[in-house]
Scaffold this active site. Structure first.
Site, PDB file in Angstrom:
ATOM      1  CG  HIS A   1     -47.819  -3.219  30.631  1.00 22.79           C
ATOM      2  ND1 HIS A   1     -48.457  -4.335  31.109  1.00 22.79           N
ATOM      3  CD2 HIS A   1     -48.692  -2.620  29.777  1.00 22.79           C
ATOM      4  CE1 HIS A   1     -49.665  -4.408  30.598  1.00 22.79           C
ATOM      5  NE2 HIS A   1     -49.828  -3.391  29.769  1.00 22.79           N
TER       6      HIS A   1
ATOM      7  CB  SER B   1     -52.294  -5.061  27.826  1.00 25.87           C
ATOM      8  OG  SER B   1     -52.575  -4.421  29.051  1.00 25.87           O
TER       9      SER B   1
ATOM     10  CG  ASP C   1     -46.569  -5.518  33.661  1.00 23.36           C
ATOM     11  OD1 ASP C   1     -46.854  -4.316  33.799  1.00 23.36           O
ATOM     12  OD2 ASP C   1     -47.107  -6.255  32.811  1.00 23.36           O
TER      13      ASP C   1
END
Length: 405
Positions: free
Chosen positions: A360, A205, A331
């Protein structure tokens, strides 16, 4: 004693026509249909040569991704993973290193001294993990990544962003996706300790954004042999807009913003010297937090300027090592329209594996998705491919070998 054909069919019909039977059959049929539609082979976006290398050494790229049948959407995948995913036991050795501004960075090492594949510590490959926005070495996805690396004989070090690793914040400086100075310090430190051991960077991320920005900035001098990212928000502005949709704000944005505010509260005495803490703590979204805190702390004129600088989508052409990226089309943090697919297709050294589903940092499989998932399998296979076949991966990515001194 025996039913006639007419009586038999009438009995069948009576059973099938009951409301609960119709409901159960309808739900079963719908689940089977939806699950079948979700069992798709991910799209591998890359050059032909890099694709051939990955198909040979990372067989998971050729397999269908079969998501957990009761996790229908990206939001559900993300939530279930965050709440229920197991946390393997990991024993760390902590190290604090100082920075040029007087601050300190917390590194958590797994030395893997029992490595049968690499008993000599000086040449044991090192995996450098960069967690997400509010993550650290304790989160589930980091622990699972460590298991993948150590079972293959590698050493791991987790780079905890300032203020998130349990250490005291010594200066009014934290972290952001665009500022790579702390990462540069960490890479120099790791390479200084083990100059003959290859290093692979793995970012999740926001950690993936930071890694890609670092690789683009350092180009051939990154000190890494390859990079791996999971669920990168490629365009920070588009990501912020997606996260501010009502349901995404309720499920994710609010929680992450609270986490950021809690970190600021823990280090209030140091940070109140440079920002209005009370104003920062009123932030309701990540964007508001970045407007009131991050962009000011790192000298940006606006949050928009910060988000443009933090977005790695337009910097990929500057990278010079093999990079493998995993993203899901559903996502909620990184919408499909923000993925730089055209850019990646034109580059010899970058590949993206795009699943239709996965959410995610989730990519859950199996009916009880508590353990190893699709992303961990891909991660482990890519680690091994990059470390064990360095010449082949460089050739596949069009990277020339440096002349030996």
């Amino acid at each position: 004693m025996f039913l006639s054909h007419f009586d038999l069919w009438r009995t069948y019909w009576d059973c099938l026509s009951r409301p609960h039977t119709v409901l159960i059959c309808s739900i079963t049929a719908a689940l089977y249909y939806l699950w079948g539609r979700k069992c798709q082979t991910p799209a591998l976006v890359s050059s032909k040569a890099f694709s051939a290398f990955l198909h040979k050494h990372c067989p998971v790229v050729s397999e269908p991704f079969i998501p957990t049948p009761w996790c229908w959407g990206g939001r559900i995948q993300t939530l279930v993973c965050a709440i229920f995913k197991s946390k393997p036991t990991v024993c760390y050795r902590n190290e604090l290193i100082r920075t040029v501004d007087g601050g300190q960075i917390s590194l958590d090492w797994v030395d893997n001294r029992q490595s049968a594949e690499y008993p000599e510590s000086s040449i044991r490959p090192t995996v450098l993990i960069l967690p997400g926005l509010t993550g650290n070495s304790k989160v589930s996805y980091v622990r699972h990544a460590i298991n993948q690396a150590t079972r293959r004989g590698y050493r791991v070090v987790v780079f905890n962003n300032r203020g998130l690793g349990g250490e005291e914040l010594l200066t009014p400086v934290t972290y952001c996706a665009a500022n790579t100075s702390d990462l540069e310090r960490v890479v120099l430190h790791v390479n200084g300790l083990y100059p003959h051991a290859p290093v692979l960077g793995a970012g999740v991320s926001l950690g993936g954004m930071l890694l890609l920005n670092y690789l683009a900035r350092k180009r051939t001098e990154s000190g890494m042999v390859a990079g791996f990212t999971i669920s990168v928000p490629w365009n920070a502005l588009k990501s912020a807009a997606s996260m501010e949709e009502p349901l995404n704000w309720l499920l994710f944005n609010k929680y992450l913003t609270n986490g950021l505010c809690q970190a600021v509260t823990r280090h209030r005495k140091v940070l109140e010297k440079v920002v209005d803490i009370d104003y920062v703590l009123k932030a309701q979204t990540i964007r508001e937090f970045d407007e009131r805190f991050t962009s000011l702390l790192f000298g940006y004129k606006s949050c928009t300027d910060y988000y443009h600088d933090a977005s790695p989508d337009h910097k990929l052409p500057n990278t010079a090592v093999p990079i493998m990226c995993l993203n899901a089309a559903d996502d909620p943090f990184s919408p499909q329209g923000a993925l730089p697919l055209t850019t990646i297709q034109s580059l010899p050294n970058v590949a993206m594996l795009l699943t239709a589903h996965g959410g995610h940092i989730a990519f859950l499989q199996g009916f009880f998705p508590l353990g190893e998932s699709y992303m961990e399998r891909l991660f482990g296979q890519f680690l091994q491919a990059a470390f064990e076949h360095p010449k082949d991966i460089k050739k596949a990515c069009g990277i020339k070998e440096k002349p030996s001194s």
